[in-house]
Design an enzyme around this catalytic site. Structure first.
Site, mmCIF file in Angstrom:
data_model
loop_
_atom_site.group_PDB
_atom_site.id
_atom_site.type_symbol
_atom_site.label_atom_id
_atom_site.label_comp_id
_atom_site.label_asym_id
_atom_site.label_seq_id
_atom_site.Cartn_x
_atom_site.Cartn_y
_atom_site.Cartn_z
ATOM 1 N N CYS A 96 31.283 41.872 -32.663
ATOM 2 C CA CYS A 96 30.258 43.024 -32.701
ATOM 3 C C CYS A 96 30.781 43.636 -34.089
ATOM 4 C CB CYS A 96 30.655 44.035 -31.545
ATOM 5 S SG CYS A 96 29.796 45.524 -31.765
ATOM 6 N N LYS A 135 33.843 35.020 -28.070
ATOM 7 C CA LYS A 135 32.535 35.143 -28.757
ATOM 8 C C LYS A 135 32.450 35.602 -30.070
ATOM 9 C CE LYS A 135 27.714 36.550 -27.865
ATOM 10 N NZ LYS A 135 27.522 37.214 -29.028
ATOM 11 N N ASN A 207 24.458 31.024 -29.648
ATOM 12 C CA ASN A 207 23.820 32.295 -29.478
ATOM 13 C C ASN A 207 22.939 32.962 -30.910
ATOM 14 O OD1 ASN A 207 24.838 35.803 -29.657
ATOM 15 N ND2 ASN A 207 23.053 34.866 -28.461
#
Length: 332
Positions: A96, A135, A207
């Site tokens: 993020c 992630k 992703n």
């Protein structure tokens, strides 16, 4: 990796989007897609209302908890709490790019601190029996993606990570907003493919910018899993084909009306608990995407669903309106 290998497709963790209502809705579309929570900050889990932060309906399974943090002891506490609440996986956010996340020294900026990430993974592995995953991005700012991603991957593999989900873009922490970081840095799928080829025993999921199940299937020739984000949220009917296409389920794809009718008992229960219709309806706006009447469907749910007195009749009216429009189009 063997047990985790069953996860071919997942819906990305998305802040302010993939809450418990969204996940319940998505589960009605696919029995098998792996669903993720929004990112939950470890500090909040330690000091906040865990039922509010971590609570979910068992019908959402398989569902994973994504944790934000950089202190090994704290993320371990959060991971243990997630396991106690029943999550099937805990995932550490190393991707993020938001300012709020950077100020807390976690998220994408942790790409610069692979050993810290590894320490967090090791602490989480010691704390829980469920899979611990990460992630990440392929790098940040001026990092070389070849070196940055390999270094991070090697560190977390040594710490015992069960899977690595890679958003195939850099994050530019200086100069781009979080929204811009979802689109502007170029995609480099080949970089993720090379990681998988180098580490064949590590589950690697991909992703970033994946907009169809055809694209997902193409990626699965190179990696173990595919994570779809905004397309799954904005065009949720894409999930209705996941079970048949990737898991050998011979049930026909569910139609939008059947999905809404299956959702109504949940909505009624949430209304009885004091949850406004709009909290559920906002996740369902894209259900008729690309079909006649889709715009009117969104209008009814958005406008009428905003009323404090709104109930399930809003959904019936929206469905009936779509069918009337579709019939008119078919007769023309």
């Amino acid at each position: 990796m063997k047990d985790y290998q069953r996860h071919k497709l997942s819906v990305a963790p998305m802040l302010d989007w993939t809450d418990r209502h969204c996940r319940y809705f998505h589960r009605l579309l696919s029995r098998h897609a792996l669903l993720y929570s929004e990112m939950v900050v470890a500090e909040a889990v330690i000091h906040g209302d865990r039922s509010r932060l971590l609570g979910f309906d068992p019908a959402e399974q398989p569902v994973a908890l994504q944790i934000g943090g950089s202190d090994p002891a704290k993320v371990a506490i959060a991971a243990r709490a997630g396991e106690e609440f029943g999550y099937g996986e805990v995932n550490l956010n190393v991707g993020c790019p938001s300012d709020r996340v950077q100020s807390g020294t976690f998220g994408a900026c942790l790409m610069r601190e692979p050993q810290r990430v590894a320490d967090c993974v090791a602490a989480m592995k010691d704390a829980v029996a469920i899979p611990v995953t990460v992630k990440c991005r392929i790098g940040v700012d001026d990092q070389d993606p070849e070196e940055a991603l390999d270094t991070l991957a090697d560190a977390v593999v040594a710490a015992g990570v069960d899977a690595l989900w890679v958003h195939a873009r850099k994050a530019w922490l200086q100069g781009l907003s979080p929204k811009e970081n979802r689109d502007i840095p170029p995609l480099d799928y080949d970089r993720v493919y090379r990681l998988k080829a180098r580490l064949p025993n590590l589950y690697v999921g991909i992703n970033g910018g994946i907009k169809s199940l055809d694209e997902a299937e193409a990626h699965l020739a190179h990696v173990d899993g595919v994570m779809i984000g905004r397309t799954a949220y904005q065009e949720p009917e894409i999930l209705a084909s996941v079970d048949r296409r990737f898991h050998g389920d011979d049930r026909p794809d569910a139609e939008p009306r059947a999905i809404i009718e299956a959702m109504l008992p949940y909505i009624e229960a949430q209304l009885a608990a004091g949850t406004p219709v709009s909290y559920m309806a906002r996740h369902m706006l894209g259900l008729y995407h690309g079909r006649p009447g889709a715009r009117r469907f969104r209008q009814i749910l958005t406008v009428e669903g905003a009323s404090r007195s709104a109930g399930v009749e809003v959904f019936h009216r929206a469905m009936d309106t779509v069918e009337e429009i579709a019939a008119t189009v078919a007769a023309a």
